[in-house]
Design an enzyme around this catalytic site. Structure first.
Site, short mmCIF file in Angstrom:
data_model
loop_
_atom_site.label_atom_id
_atom_site.label_comp_id
_atom_site.label_asym_id
_atom_site.label_seq_id
_atom_site.Cartn_x
_atom_site.Cartn_y
_atom_site.Cartn_z
N LYS A 16 0.09 -8.21 9.65
CA LYS A 16 -0.88 -9.31 9.59
C LYS A 16 -0.17 -10.57 9.11
O LYS A 16 0.62 -10.52 8.17
CB LYS A 16 -2.01 -8.94 8.61
CG LYS A 16 -2.98 -10.07 8.30
CD LYS A 16 -3.32 -10.10 6.81
CE LYS A 16 -2.11 -10.44 5.98
NZ LYS A 16 -2.38 -10.75 4.56
N ALA A 104 4.79 -7.68 0.76
CA ALA A 104 5.47 -8.73 1.52
C ALA A 104 4.54 -9.81 2.06
O ALA A 104 4.99 -10.73 2.74
CB ALA A 104 6.24 -8.10 2.68
N ASP A 143 -7.67 -6.73 2.57
CA ASP A 143 -7.10 -7.03 3.89
C ASP A 143 -7.40 -5.96 4.94
O ASP A 143 -7.08 -6.15 6.11
CB ASP A 143 -5.57 -7.20 3.79
CG ASP A 143 -5.18 -8.62 3.39
OD1 ASP A 143 -6.01 -9.53 3.54
OD2 ASP A 143 -4.05 -8.80 2.92
#
Length: 299
Positions: A16, A104, A143
């Site tokens: 993403k 990340a 998310d």
């Protein structure tokens, strides 16, 4: 329900990328309200499910050692949450081939969890828009709902409100310096107190006029340039190497836009064509052999 004991199901957990990320404020319950344009890359982890076996997770691949204890993995959390909502849910043995960097800013763990939910939906003849699936995604992590469809959108709220966006395929380079950045640390550095807004009283929140389907890439770059990633400044405080990555991306030939994704440390750059993206990635790999660099596209 389908008896899938003899078959192995496969799915991809695409990275993403937050093309923009605006922090609207922090709710009294501590969660942050966001506005973000989200796209998905053509790099991914790979997840398989052998339905019918006991629920388990085996992690393999180049990033396996960075995943930590499998018992804490979001794949298993998502499966258990769905099992609490779907009677007699068929689960099974998951195998995660881990390629994306962890901590990340590209939703690797969330994408893995979303892929697990999609696989369980297939194994149990559930629709991907089944409310129980969506609720399990929401409870797994902020998310995960956006990663469930893995399609370009404007994400608002705490990540649960998704508005489709006709984003074209965009040539891009993604770079991670192989330095993990904890999302919690970045939001702590942002310093918003519960119940506070990050926008002024006269700042009216409204959806931007995004280009229509079929609009040229240049129009999208202009629209995205008007945005920001509000987490860049606090991320730079937590891990200054983010600034080094951004400088390196902005120095590449043909770059249209460079920005950090999520809470970092992964950054991305957009290009007009695949050849420019590939040349930029080659130059970055040569100059920074220790970095994770991917040339591909966002869509």
């Amino acid at each position: 329900m389908t008896d899938g004991s003899a078959m192995t199901l496969r799915d991809e957990a695409r990275a993403k990328v937050n093309l923009t990320l605006r922090v609207v404020g922090r709710r009294p319950d501590g969660y942050h309200e966001l506005e973000s344009v989200v796209a998905f890359a053509d790099c991914a982890d790979h997840l398989t499910l052998q339905p019918g076996a006991a629920l388990s997770l085996t992690t393999i691949g180049p990033g396996a050692q960075d995943c930590g204890d499998s018992a804490d993995n979001l794949v298993l959390k998502a499966a258990r949450l769905l099992g609490e909502r779907v009677p007699d849910l068929t689960t099974g043995a998951f195998t995660l081939d881990k390629h994306l960097p962890v901590a990340a800013g590209i939703g690797g763990g969330s994408a893995d969890a979303a892929a697990a939910l999609r696989l369980l939906a297939r194994a149990n003849d559930l629709a991907v828009d089944d409310p129980r699936l969506i609720e399990a995604a929401r409870l797994t992590g902020a998310d995960v709902p956006v990663c469930l469809p893995s399609k370009p959108c404007v994400m608002t709220g705490v990540g649960e409100k998704l508005s489709p966006l006709p984003l074209p395929r965009i040539p891009a380079v993604m770079v991670n310096p192989r330095v993990p950045v904890a999302t919690k640390d970045v939001f702590t550095a942002l310093g918003l107190k519960p119940g506070s807004l990050a926008v002024g009283a006269t700042d009216v929140l409204a959806a931007p006029a995004w280009p229509e389907a079929g609009a040229p890439l240049a129009d999208w770059v202009v629209a995205l340039e008007a945005g920001t990633n509000d987490l860049e400044p606090p991320a730079l405080k937590v891990e200054p190497v983010v600034g080094t990555v951004l400088e390196a991306l902005r120095a590449t030939a043909g770059v249209q836009l460079a920005r950090m994704s999520g809470s970092g440390a992964t950054c991305f750059a957009l290009y007009a064509d695949d050849a420019s993206a590939r040349a930029a990635a080659d130059a970055l790999c040569a100059a920074h052999p220790g970095w994770w660099v991917h040339a591909g596209s966002l869509s």
